[in-house]
Design a protein around this motif. Structure first.
Motif: not given
Length: 188
Positions: A88, A91, A117, A136, A141, A143
């Motif tokens: 992925h 960021d 990730y 979550r 993401d 990040k």
């Protein structure tokens, strides 16, 4: 899981040295709304050693005022979900946080990666196993990252990350790593 590097008390960066470095850079941080401590035009290089795969990487990810696609691609591969192999995009702001942590701690060692990730499936599995994983998680993401440094005490790395005030910072003393992310500023 094998250790990547050994630690020696005489080679560690102490908390006072990091705080002195942060104090010296505070003028730059106050002057730059982006809060990036690195010279905006300078090449940015990161080094990693993955604790689960044994892979090592030293790569420039930014130069000449631009992020480098090849560097990011290599980083995305190294920081993939080591359980599933899924990649992925990470960021760029997270990479900049790590770069600044490298600058303020004065480390000469690679970041030891515990988790980069994390796929939604892996995250759900770890959460179901009661490992204190957020539903979550920003790992899903690209990040967030969990790291340590061989030549910097984990508590010092945590303090440096907190001083940057650039996202979330989690301190896992028993497991000897620090979580950093590009989410809202918070700590645990």
């Amino acid at each position: 899981m094998r250790p990547v590097a050994t630690r020696g008390p005489s080679s560690r960066v102490d908390r006072r040295a990091v705080l002195r470095g942060l104090a010296g850079l505070s003028v730059l941080a106050a002057a730059a709304p982006s809060r990036l401590l690195a010279d905006p035009g300078a090449e940015r290089v990161l080094s990693f050693a993955h604790t689960h795969t044994g892979e090592r990487l030293r790569v420039p990810y930014y130069a000449g005022g631009h992020y480098l696609p090849e560097g990011h691609s290599r980083l995305d591969h190294l920081l993939r979900d080591h359980r599933s192999g899924e990649e992925h995009p990470m960021d760029p702001g997270l990479l900049d946080i790590l770069h600044d942590l490298r600058l303020v701690t004065g480390t000469r060692e690679p970041f030891q990666v515990i988790s980069g990730y994390r796929s939604p499936k892996t995250n759900a599995k770890l959460r179901g196993a009661g490992r204190g994983v957020a539903k979550r998680s920003l790992h899903m993401d690209g990040k967030a990252i969990d790291v340590r440094l061989a030549d910097v005490k984990t508590s010092v790395l945590r303090d440096a990350a907190l001083e940057l005030k650039r996202g979330g910072v989690g301190y896992y003393r028993q497991s000897d790593f620090v979580h950093v992310d590009t989410g809202r500023v918070r700590r645990w």
